[in-house]
Design an enzyme around this catalytic site. Structure first.
Site, PDB file in Angstrom:
ATOM      1  N   SER A 227       0.699  -1.173  -0.168  1.00 47.99           N
ATOM      2  CA  SER A 227      -0.025  -0.051   0.047  1.00 47.99           C
ATOM      3  C   SER A 227       0.815   1.252   0.075  1.00 47.99           C
ATOM      4  CB  SER A 227      -0.932   0.158   1.141  1.00 47.99           C
ATOM      5  OG  SER A 227      -1.983   0.987   1.081  1.00 47.99           O
ATOM      6  N   ASP A 313      -9.772  -5.017  -4.381  1.00 53.80           N
ATOM      7  CA  ASP A 313      -9.220  -4.005  -3.283  1.00 53.80           C
ATOM      8  C   ASP A 313     -10.154  -3.000  -3.179  1.00 53.80           C
ATOM      9  OD1 ASP A 313      -7.503  -2.514  -1.897  1.00 53.80           O
ATOM     10  OD2 ASP A 313      -5.693  -3.228  -2.729  1.00 53.80           O
ATOM     11  N   HIS A 352      -7.567  -5.720   0.371  1.00 48.41           N
ATOM     12  CA  HIS A 352      -6.555  -5.144   0.335  1.00 48.41           C
ATOM     13  C   HIS A 352      -5.245  -5.451   0.957  1.00 48.41           C
ATOM     14  CE1 HIS A 352      -4.334  -1.343   0.060  1.00 48.41           C
ATOM     15  NE2 HIS A 352      -4.031  -1.233   1.514  1.00 48.41           N
TER      16      HIS A 352
END
Length: 366
Positions: A227, A313, A352
């Site tokens: 991320s 995601d 995610h």
């Protein structure tokens, strides 16, 4: 005369010297008055409820309009929202005791990249060394980096700490596959001391990488970013390539192209259709010195690249990871290195941060 006297006679008084009311309304009039009163009460209630609801709507609308101006005037607010370093999840855990999170073969360190900056580090040895690691001190763990096992430097995303649940589960998976896992909290996160910034986060990562290389010898060292950590990872690897000390590979999990496109595409951005969105929200990010330009960095990276992204995601849209792969795959800097993109279907539900659950991950990493 008597008739007149009787007509003019005052009404009788009761014991309290007050007039007796002997007049009575007809039954029909009483019923009509009661009905009228009953109708007024619900109408009054409805009017009061609508007034309060309208007042609340106006207040919320005012706050909604005021926030963009507040963010524009105070860019530090937007920086806080990008980093979310003030969100410490899970709460009430002692980062000095990784064994409380089920990491019995992990040691906690503290390193000092710069003056007045201290960062907390966890080092998890491969599962094969678990028994030997019990009860050992920091010096033993540092020496263990020189064993014949590859090392992964893990750079986590925003919010939380190095003790986040999904992060701990990934450490366990990588350890079971025979990797050393070294991770840390950037300055301003967890129990690390300092103020967060993109430059500071990148420098912290560079310091930890050099610390690993000084102890790992010829063992492969891979860099894994997740991320927001993908932005730190590409910053770091670009710098390493420029000084001709690249890592053995770069792994990007749920990456974006750059922070402006991520903020514009973020599903939780309720202002994305607000007039002047870029001026109000994106320009303050740039003003704060935050870019995390993965799409630019990959043009200067020369090592193997693996991108992992789940189609479902909800935080970093899948199309941004795919776009980054297309940029990297056509970059001349990767012409002598393998570039691979591995998608995970929506039906798997990895979203995610749960790609570590994939039974295919060991094969993919090999």
């Amino acid at each position: 005369v008597e008739h007149e006297r009787a007509a003019a006679a005052p009404a009788p008084l009761d014991k309290g010297c007050s007039l007796r009311h002997s007049l009575r309304l007809p039954a029909a009039s009483t019923a009509a008055a009661a009905a009228d009163t009953g109708m007024k009460r619900p109408l009054g209630r409805r009017y009061g409820l609508w007034f309060r609801l309208r007042k609340l709507i106006i207040w919320l609308l005012g706050v909604y309009i005021a926030i963009p101006f507040l963010v524009k005037l105070c860019p530090a607010i937007q920086a806080k929202l990008v980093f979310l370093n003030f969100v410490r999840v899970p709460y009430f855990i002692d980062l000095k005791r990784p064994q409380d999170q089920g990491l019995n073969h992990t040691c906690n360190y503290y390193l000092q990249p710069e003056e007045d900056v201290t960062i907390g580090v966890w080092h998890t040895v491969p599962a094969a060394l678990w028994k030997n690691a019990r009860g050992k001190d920091q010096l033993w763990f540092e020496d263990a980096l020189g064993s014949s096992h590859p090392v992964i430097l893990y750079l986590h995303g925003n919010a939380g700490t190095r003790g986040g649940d999904h992060r701990v589960e990934l450490y366990k998976v990588l350890s079971s596959l025979g990797y050393h896992v070294v991770t840390f909290d950037y300055r301003g996160w967890g129990d690390s001391i300092g103020s967060p910034s993109e430059r500071g986060m990148t420098y912290d990562a560079l310091h930890v990488f050099d610390w690993i290389k000084a102890r790992s010898g010829d063992n492969p060292v891979y860099i894994w970013g997740h991320s927001l950590g993908t932005g730190v990872a590409t910053n770091l690897v670009r710098r390493l390539c420029e000084r001709e000390t690249p890592p053995d590979a770069l792994i990007l999990e749920s990456p974006f192209t750059n922070i402006r496109e991520e903020a514009r595409s973020h599903p939780f951005s309720i202002y994305r259709y607000f007039p002047g969105f870029d001026w109000f929200f994106l320009d303050p990010i740039t003003t704060s010195g935050i870019k995390f330009a993965n799409d630019e960095n990959v043009k200067y990276i020369s090592c193997s690249l693996l991108i992992l992204h789940a189609e479902d995601d909800p935080v970093v849209p899948f199309h941004l990871g795919k776009k980054l792969y297309n940029i990297a795959a056509t970059s001349r800097s990767f012409r002598d290195y393998k570039v691979q993109f591995v998608p995970f279907h929506t039906d798997l539900g990895y979203r995610h941060k749960y790609i570590y659950r994939s039974p295919e991950l060991p094969r993919i990493l090999r």
